[in-house]
Design an enzyme around this catalytic site. Sequence first.
Site: not given
Ligand code: GLN
Length: 534
Positions: A375, A506, A508
């Site tokens: 992410c 994600h 994970e």
């Molecule tokens: N802050 C970033 C976004 O909002 C990544 C979010 C995250 O890593 N879950 O896109």
Amino acid sequence: MSGVGKGVTTSSIGRIMQSRGLTVTAIKVDPYINVDAGTMNPTEHGECFVLADGDETDQDMGNYERFLSLELSRLHYMTTGRVYQSVIEKERNLEYEGKCVQVVPHIPLEIIARIEKASRSAKADVTVVEVGGTVGEYENILFLEAARMMKQKSPEDVLTVLVSYVPMPNKIGEMKTKPTQHASRTLNSAGLQADIIVARSEVPMDDIRKEKIAQFCSVSSESVISAPDVESIYHVPLNFEKAGLSDILLKKLSLKSRKRDMKDWIAFANKVDKAEKPLRIAIVGKYFATGDFVLSDAYISVIEAIKHASISAGFKPEIEWLDSSVYEKDSRRLKEISHFHGVVVPGGFGSRGIEGKILVAKYCREKKIPYFGLCYGMQIAVVEYARHVLQLEDAHTVEMKSQPLHRIIDIMPGQKKKIACGNYGGSMRLGNYETVLAPGSLAKSAYKSGSAIERHRHRYEVNPDYINDLEVAGLVFSGKSPSGDLMEIMELPTSVHPFYLATQFHPELLSWPLRPHPLFVKFVAVMAKKSSRS
Ligand code: GLN
């Protein structure tokens, strides 16, 4: 108390009941007012675990999914905020037909209705409900009242398990059962009697102490289950079974006994014991320091996903936490990264340490150190590539800098409006979305499939205006949304780098011990090759 192991106990009880051929589901009750866990600071509350339907929940939900090998929905998660919200909505809709709506019984009745709905929707034989917090505190009293009412209505079908800490103070050198006795009495004052007591302690509990707990807490001594600290949480269901817990539960619930089948689980637990070859992995983040303590709860799913893939391949992961801000102060320290077989840059928000993470991404790219971005870790890698390969010095994510010259990571169009109206709760791009995988890519070779469904939680995206330039400069977007607009996976060709891959989603969150995630499996395979050479 929190951290004593209620989540693992709940998950393990679920697992052993599942191993007796029963359909099991789990529910987490969080007593705070927040409607969900999405608005809470991960340093304080741990990871926000996102479900397939996009619900932002507590990290324990991740344990349930991993232990039970199943995906849960928002029906399986409730908070005080959520319960009150629906009672108030119902009242506004005249659903209480003119009655005076009161804390008792309407709040516990709403809690019971939610438990029954989740249980029905999962067609569960057994539903394990974890009530967060500690007996005796104000916050969870209405949830305990709901439990009492359920027990009163169907005494044969409801069991109460008390998870209690049994300390062994250094100076005394003996396990003390008094806190458990008090906890049990406090539970009694809420109208509940423990049927089973899971006694958490550093070392196994002896029979004398078990008898004492049994006697003072009015349970049979076989119902006092010693749950000492273990090397790996995945051993807990097996330890419960050594104490015959599923037999006790089946008997108490008058459920038909079926033959135990834990083959898969035992095989994995054996692998945990046998995994010896070390894999040195760095996680670069910022949510681990609180005061003088280092807590890894904010990244629990990342850690578990690394473990599942490593252990399945016979490796023992040695995870180290790196605070990226140190590289901002002294870039010479980046050298220490060469010591690792691979680096993970997990999800995150906000500006602290971001420049350090960009330096880490650059170092890994140039030194060919396996890099896995999750992410935020993908957004950082794209910014790094734009700055140092495309030579767009001012490239940035608008999350950090609202007016960079090059808005490489931009806010998603639908998100702009939400932020402008101050609509922060549950409003990111959340939950399951499909990713179409590019032929010949590393991602596709990992998934062995043409597409994947993964869980998301983000507001920002790779700016479509720069995609062509980035691709011409060698970056491969190997996973895209079905419409082709959203970049879901980026990677470097394996001819250039052994593993430089990052995902907007994600992965994970979808790794289970009995089903390690394919991208983590690939990451581990590449690191393992590297380790055999080093
Ligand atoms: N802050 C970033 C976004 O909002 C990544 C979010 C995250 O890593 N879950 O896109």
